[in-house]
Design an enzyme around this catalytic site. Structure first.
Site, short mmCIF file in Angstrom:
data_model
loop_
_atom_site.label_atom_id
_atom_site.label_comp_id
_atom_site.label_asym_id
_atom_site.label_seq_id
_atom_site.Cartn_x
_atom_site.Cartn_y
_atom_site.Cartn_z
N SER A 1 10.43 36.95 -23.79
CA SER A 1 11.08 36.98 -22.49
C SER A 1 12.16 35.92 -22.39
CB SER A 1 10.05 36.73 -21.38
OG SER A 1 9.64 35.37 -21.39
N ASP A 2 13.16 36.16 -21.54
CA ASP A 2 13.97 35.05 -21.08
C ASP A 2 13.03 34.13 -20.31
OD1 ASP A 2 16.11 33.39 -20.59
OD2 ASP A 2 17.43 35.00 -19.92
N TRP A 3 13.42 32.87 -20.17
CA TRP A 3 12.50 31.86 -19.67
C TRP A 3 12.13 32.15 -18.20
CZ3 TRP A 3 12.81 31.76 -24.38
CH2 TRP A 3 12.33 30.73 -25.19
N ALA B 1 11.04 35.02 -17.16
CA ALA B 1 11.35 36.40 -16.78
C ALA B 1 10.11 37.28 -16.69
CB ALA B 1 12.34 37.01 -17.76
#
Length: 816
Positions: free
Chosen positions: A229-231, A233
């Site tokens: 994931s993006d941080w 997300a």
């Protein structure tokens, strides 16, 4: 060998059987901000992930552990050079290995859909093919040396406004032909080991929960890596049911105990967890994080990273206009005027999580003075570009206890007791991971002794999201709050500023104390913050600065004006509001050009800006954010030591009349109504004229393209060959980018007027003729329709040239 392991490998199966359900679930959320969970019992160490696609930062955002600052992605894509992109990945791998990093969080593959996108410096192009080719070579270069690459942000994350929550509404055809097509070769050809899911939703479904993670990514494309994931997300347990594999950062997150409970009560099958764990174990094997497996990759090549940064910066510099003044002849120059804020304080990279901290930066002024030792190189500011507080220069601050350059940082509890201290060598700090107790501290204190280099009235303040006070020589100077707005990423990476005036005397030390109140937010990002102490832009009369610059130019043989953007214009966390250069820089160019001194303008921006004076100057050169060696590379190009090798990867508009511009969601939704007509495709469809079209750029030589030969027919699943001869007709060695486009004016399908189908770079000595071959796969002719790729039989036109508007050669081809 690890890269030959399959997800169903007996070795991974055996390791999986040794893990409890709790062990397996822990592996699916980060151990901390930058690392994964270790399991010593099966020989699994932690894996370190690092930001910085244009360099590798490592676990800490810290000037005490500097990184190579490579030129930004728009520089690399402007080279149109596969081999250079591959080497760029190898240099990134070498940096990663040196810093103990296993996973590089890049490349950024989102498209330049609108020139207002705030993060375009970190992405490659408005065209999916150019983006795909450069990104795939980057991935190959990184992973050949046992370091994982992470194409991001999957998918349609082409704007920053409301990026955490907005939904991108986009047709399936546009997704397939543009936004997914940009990612596809990095997965299917370069075999990326990770893909990062985005913050945004796509057509109403959050990216980390989206079926696109299954199809086309995992089934159709055969992706066997980890979807990280993006941080922050990952926001719900629903993403665990989807094909999201790893939630970062940790240890907080929505999975953990909730996921264990969901498996125990049968809501989520344990096999779903096992599939994710297998992928993480396979990644660990690939990067050498499993004791039982030996990494196969050779060590990265021994390379001079600084020299490579200089090479790429020159190779990606785009010469947009030249009346013959370039290249300059050093021996004929006695006095050179270098003007502009960015000439002395160049932007070598964009703002946000891509930022790295180099050990040195060569500004254009530095580079030109080094390259012209026998000339008088004079400088004038001309116009202020800075917005907000810029950090004190290290040369002007001293640690209050040791007297060494830098400052003292202390983390304090509610009673003022010290929890942690460190000596720092910079006045701009970012805490995003690391050992500092950012969640426990009630306040952060910075103390230093500042010795101003000039006398007068200045505006001293701080940049941070929240409340702080500054004391000077023990007396209150500023007690204020800077509002960060809603975007937590921008609050950390590009925080707001507050400042107040004070009169100082050159050489007289001032004791400075900044106390910043810490109010941690929720989750891991709540523990992160940015903090800067220094000076806001001076209150100066713009007319005086312009007059000084004009006077400096009048006394020179040539004037080099460096204009550009700042972190308030181009940065992660916010989009741009217009395309104009900030401040009075347009006035600066006009004032200098009006002196009659030959004027060369250097544009230090990461993406397009308006150049309303472009017809009034002798030359326009775009080095973008050229990395830490930008100044040396710029001097190389200006003085003819190197070719300006860049060609535009994105259209540059003449005005704000841009066919696709909107980046602002309405009621949480950003619609892409233009469908497949993005970038130059939209310009061609609208009939509007840009300032500089896609693919354009000048060199220091001249070329002819002749003898076009094209395969007469192509079938679905096949390929066609485009052959021609490129001849350097100039007096010096040079580079050209040969571009091949397709057109189908009588199509029964809505198509672009023409679209890029292939390209290659050519280098030749004066008078040399070089054979050129460009292969066109059948997919270049296809369009997406419900159910799959569609091949419309009939005639297509092949157009060959050096930009989307300069296509002198054409031939017909039949799709059978």
């Amino acid at each position: 060998m690890p890269d030959q392991l399959a997800l169903d490998s007996p070795q991974l199966t055996e390791l999986l059987t040794r893990l409890t359900l709790e062990d397996k679930v822990r592996l699916l959320t980060g151990h901390d901000f930058w690392t994964t969970e270790p399991v010593p019992g099966i020989g699994l160490r932690r894996m370190v992930l690092s930001d910085g696609p244009s360099g590798v930062r490592g676990e800490v955002w810290d000037e005490r552990s500097p990184s190579l600052n490579l030129p930004s992605a728009t520089v690399l894509s402007s080279t149109w050079d596969r081999e250079l992109a591959h080497r760029y990945g190898e240099v990134a791998a070498a940096q990663a290995r040196a810093k103990g990093v296993d996973v590089v969080l890049g490349p950024t593959i989102n498209l330049h859909r609108s020139p207002l996108g705030g993060r375009h410096f970190e992405a490659y192009s408005e065209d999916p093919l150019l983006t795909a080719v450069i990104a795939a070579e980057y991935v190959r270069g990184v992973q050949e040396h046992g370091v994982a690459a992470t194409p991001k942000h999957y998918v349609a994350n082409d704007y920053e406004t409301e990026r955490f929550t907005a939904s991108t509404e986009v047709s399936e055809r546009a997704l397939r032909e543009l936004y997914l097509a940009a990612f596809e070769p990095s997965v299917t050809q370069a075999r990326a080991w990770l893909v990062m899911s985005a913050y945004n939703a796509i057509n109403g479904t959050t990216a980390s929960e989206h079926p696109l993670l299954a199809s086309p990514l995992k089934d159709e494309w055969g992706f066997d890596g980890v979807v990280v994931s993006d941080w922050t997300a990952v926001r719900s347990l629903a993403s665990a049911e989807a094909e999201q594999d790893l939630a970062m950062p940790g240890p907080f997150g929505p999975w953990g105990d909730a996921l264990v409970a969901a498996v125990r009560d049968g809501r989520i099958p344990e096999s779903t967890v096992d599939r994710k764990v297998r992928r993480i174990l396979l990644l660990a094997a690939r990067v050498g994080a499993l004791d039982s497996v030996t990494p196969p990759a050779p060590p990265p090549p021994a390379v001079d990273g600084v020299a490579f940064a200089r090479e790429v910066a020159a190779a990606g510099t785009v010469l947009l206009a030249n009346n013959g003044i370039l290249p300059l002849t050093a021996a004929k120059l006695s006095r050179v005027a270098v003007l502009g804020h960015n000439a002395a304080q160049a932007r070598t990279q964009g703002g946000g999580s891509a930022t790295v901290i180099p050990d040195r930066v060569v500004s254009p002024l530095d580079g030109l003075r080094a390259a012209l030792p026998d000339a008088e190189v004079t400088y004038a500011l001309g116009a202020v570009v800075q917005e907000g507080v810029a950090p004190f220069p290290l040369a002007e601050i001293a640690h209050p206890e040791t007297g060494e350059p830098g400052l003292l940082v202390r983390f304090l509890d509610r009673d003022g007791a010290e929890l942690f201290r460190e000596d720092r060598w910079a006045a701009s700090l970012v805490y995003l991971g690391g050992d500092a107790p950012t969640g426990e501290a009630a306040a952060v204190e910075l103390t230093t002794t500042w010795t101003p280099s000039t006398s007068g009235r200045v505006r001293l303040g701080f940049a941070a999201a929240g409340h702080a006070r500054i004391d000077l020589d023990g007396e209150l100077h500023l007690d204020g709050t800077a509002d960060a707005g809603a975007d937590l990423g921008a609050a950390v990476l590009s925080p707001p500023s507050a400042a107040a005036p004070v009169t100082v005397e050159a050489g007289r030390p001032v004791a400075v104390r900044l106390t910043f109140d810490r109010v941690p937010g929720e989750g891991s990002l709540g523990y992160a913050f940015g903090l800067t102490i220094g000076l806001a832009p001076p209150d100066v009369d713009p007319a005086e600065l312009l007059a000084e610059a004009a006077e400096t130019a009048e006394r020179a043989d040539v004037a080099i004006v460096v204009v550009g953007t700042n972190s308030a214009v181009e940065s992660e966390g916010h989009d741009r509001t217009d395309l104009a250069l900030p401040g009075h820089q347009d006035d600066l160019v006009r004032a200098v050009a009006a002196t009659g001194t030959p004027t060369i303008v250097v544009v230090n921006s990461g993406s397009p800006v308006l150049l309303p004076w472009r017809a009034d100057v002798a030359a326009v050169l775009v080095p973008y954010f050229g990395g830490q060696e930008m100044g040396h590379a710029l001097a190389d190009v200006l003085l003819g030591a190197r070719e300006p090798g860049g060609r535009l990867p994105t259209t540059w508009p003449a005005t704000m009349d841009v066919p696709v511009l909107d980046v602002t969601p309405v009621d949480g939704v950003l619609r892409y109504p233009e469908g497949i007509h993005v970038g130059y495709r939209a310009w061609l469809k609208s009939g509007r004229e840009p300032a500089y079209p896609f693919g354009s750029g000048l060199g220091y030589s001249t070329w002819s393209l002749d003898g076009l030969r094209v395969s007469p027919a192509i079938s679905a699943g096949g390929a066609a060959e485009v052959e021609l001869t490129a001849t350097n007709t100039g007096a010096r060695a040079g580079k050209q980018v040969v571009q091949v486009y397709l057109a189908r004016p009588d199509s029964g399908v809505d198509r672009p007027v023409r679209w890029l189908a292939g390209f290659t770079t050519v280098e030749a000595a004066p008078g040399e003729a070089v054979p050129v071959t460009v292969t066109l796969p059948a997919r270049a002719f296809a369009d997406w329709q419900p159910g799959g790729w569609h091949y419309e039989p009939g005639g297509f036109t092949v157009l060959v040239g050096t930009s989307v508007e300069d296509l002198p050669l054409r031939a017909d081809i039949e799709l059978k």
